[in-house]
Design a protein around this motif. Structure first.
Motif, PDB file in Angstrom:
ATOM      1  N   UNK A  57      -7.917  -6.217 -36.694  1.00  0.00           N
ATOM      2  CA  UNK A  57      -7.315  -5.371 -35.666  1.00  0.00           C
ATOM      3  C   UNK A  57      -8.282  -4.931 -34.587  1.00  0.00           C
ATOM      4  N   UNK A  58      -9.548  -4.733 -34.947  1.00  0.00           N
ATOM      5  CA  UNK A  58     -10.552  -4.283 -33.980  1.00  0.00           C
ATOM      6  C   UNK A  58     -11.277  -5.492 -33.381  1.00  0.00           C
ATOM      7  N   UNK A  59     -11.480  -5.445 -32.046  1.00  0.00           N
ATOM      8  CA  UNK A  59     -12.176  -6.534 -31.356  1.00  0.00           C
ATOM      9  C   UNK A  59     -13.185  -5.945 -30.378  1.00  0.00           C
ATOM     10  N   UNK A  60     -14.433  -6.406 -30.485  1.00  0.00           N
ATOM     11  CA  UNK A  60     -15.485  -6.006 -29.555  1.00  0.00           C
ATOM     12  C   UNK A  60     -15.855  -7.170 -28.657  1.00  0.00           C
ATOM     13  N   UNK A  84     -22.467 -12.471 -40.025  1.00  0.00           N
ATOM     14  CA  UNK A  84     -22.524 -11.014 -40.176  1.00  0.00           C
ATOM     15  C   UNK A  84     -21.153 -10.410 -40.493  1.00  0.00           C
ATOM     16  N   UNK A  85     -20.143 -11.279 -40.631  1.00  0.00           N
ATOM     17  CA  UNK A  85     -18.826 -10.797 -41.050  1.00  0.00           C
ATOM     18  C   UNK A  85     -17.801 -10.615 -39.949  1.00  0.00           C
ATOM     19  N   UNK A  86     -18.009 -11.261 -38.789  1.00  0.00           N
ATOM     20  CA  UNK A  86     -17.081 -11.126 -37.668  1.00  0.00           C
ATOM     21  C   UNK A  86     -16.427 -12.462 -37.320  1.00  0.00           C
ATOM     22  N   UNK A  87     -15.207 -12.397 -36.813  1.00  0.00           N
ATOM     23  CA  UNK A  87     -14.564 -13.568 -36.238  1.00  0.00           C
ATOM     24  C   UNK A  87     -15.013 -13.616 -34.775  1.00  0.00           C
ATOM     25  N   UNK A  88     -15.778 -14.623 -34.401  1.00  0.00           N
ATOM     26  CA  UNK A  88     -16.396 -14.665 -33.075  1.00  0.00           C
ATOM     27  C   UNK A  88     -15.788 -15.787 -32.238  1.00  0.00           C
ATOM     28  N   UNK A  89     -15.448 -15.465 -30.994  1.00  0.00           N
ATOM     29  CA  UNK A  89     -14.800 -16.422 -30.104  1.00  0.00           C
ATOM     30  C   UNK A  89     -15.473 -16.394 -28.731  1.00  0.00           C
ATOM     31  N   UNK A 145      -7.584 -13.348 -29.821  1.00  0.00           N
ATOM     32  CA  UNK A 145      -8.412 -13.119 -31.010  1.00  0.00           C
ATOM     33  C   UNK A 145      -7.853 -12.029 -31.920  1.00  0.00           C
ATOM     34  N   UNK A 146      -7.276 -10.989 -31.345  1.00  0.00           N
ATOM     35  CA  UNK A 146      -6.907  -9.815 -32.147  1.00  0.00           C
ATOM     36  C   UNK A 146      -6.020 -10.133 -33.355  1.00  0.00           C
ATOM     37  N   UNK A 147      -4.985 -10.993 -33.227  1.00  0.00           N
ATOM     38  CA  UNK A 147      -4.153 -11.291 -34.415  1.00  0.00           C
ATOM     39  C   UNK A 147      -4.893 -12.023 -35.529  1.00  0.00           C
ATOM     40  N   UNK A 148      -6.043 -12.618 -35.227  1.00  0.00           N
ATOM     41  CA  UNK A 148      -6.838 -13.320 -36.241  1.00  0.00           C
ATOM     42  C   UNK A 148      -7.765 -12.369 -36.991  1.00  0.00           C
TER      43      UNK A 148
END
Length: 231
Positions: A113-116, A54-59, A107-110
């Motif tokens: 800028x926005x992280x949920x 869906x277009x997110x970097x997920x951790x 996660x934020x630097x990857x």
């Protein structure tokens, strides 16, 4: 889209996490996926992969690392349920919130800028506490347990929070559900969706209470919240 295991540095030790990135160049928003009581298992890895699609970097961080690193069990056998509840009983929720804060920082630097954050079951409570105690830009909790015991923490909510509540949740009695709704009703940052006929874990594919229609509705609401606040 590809998944890998990475190292996350916490306040009192390092732990692993499963990372999935979307395909293509450019930076995307991030989402911390908060585990159930079964560890970073296939369900959690699949959720990360879905969010990457869906277009997110997920951790998804391993929050049981202090008890036993690398827990990866299912909800399919009595022995695994017993193990899961044992882990749940030993788990320190507040240290877990600290680990989530460390995961957001990692996660934020990857990202753009926005992280949920999004969490399920135990992770549903932790998603609520993430909204209360971290700098996450938006949080979503599915059928969170014991939130009624932490309503005083709500004063710390500074970014949007969405909660999905299962009306027939075997682990969250009706009285507890009503306490949560009443306690958060006046907070303009909080949106609560109720699924009257659903039991706990109605959005867990392969689970005994999985309901595709309600899961799809909840997931659509989740993605729309993230699109509004992380895009």
């Amino acid at each position: 889209m590809s998944g890998e295991t990475i190292n996350i540095k916490g306040a009192d030790g390092s732990f692993s996490g499963y990372l999935a990135r979307p395909e293509g160049a450019g930076k995307a928003p991030g989402i911390v996926v908060i585990q159930e009581i079964f560890g970073v298992n296939k369900v959690m890895r699949d959720l990360c992969d879905w969010l990457a699609g869906e277009g997110y970097v997920a951790l998804c961080p391993d929050l049981f690392w202090r008890i036993e690193p690398g827990i990866d069990i299912t909800d399919q056998t009595e022995a695994e349920w017993k193990k899961a509840f044992d882990l749940f009983g030993k788990f320190d929720v507040d240290k877990g919130v600290g680990d989530i804060a460390a995961t957001i920082k990692t996660l934020r630097p990857m990202t753009s800028g926005k992280v949920g954050a999004v969490g399920y079951c135990l992770g549903g409570q932790l998603a609520y506490l993430t909204a209360c105690h971290t700098d996450a830009d938006a949080s979503v909790g599915y059928y969170g347990v014991n939130i009624q015991n932490r309503l005083a923490d709500a004063k710390g909510i500074k970014a949007p929070l969405m909660l999905h509540i299962a009306g027939k949740d075997e682990f969250v009695p009706k009285e507890a559900q009503e306490e949560v709704v009443k306690g958060l009703h006046d907070n303009p940052l909080v949106t609560i969706h109720r699924y009257p006929d659903m039991d706990h874990a109605f959005a867990r594919p392969g689970g005994a209470h999985y309901d595709k229609a309600n899961a799809d509705e909840a997931n659509d609401r989740t993605l729309k919240l993230f699109a509004r606040h992380l895009g």
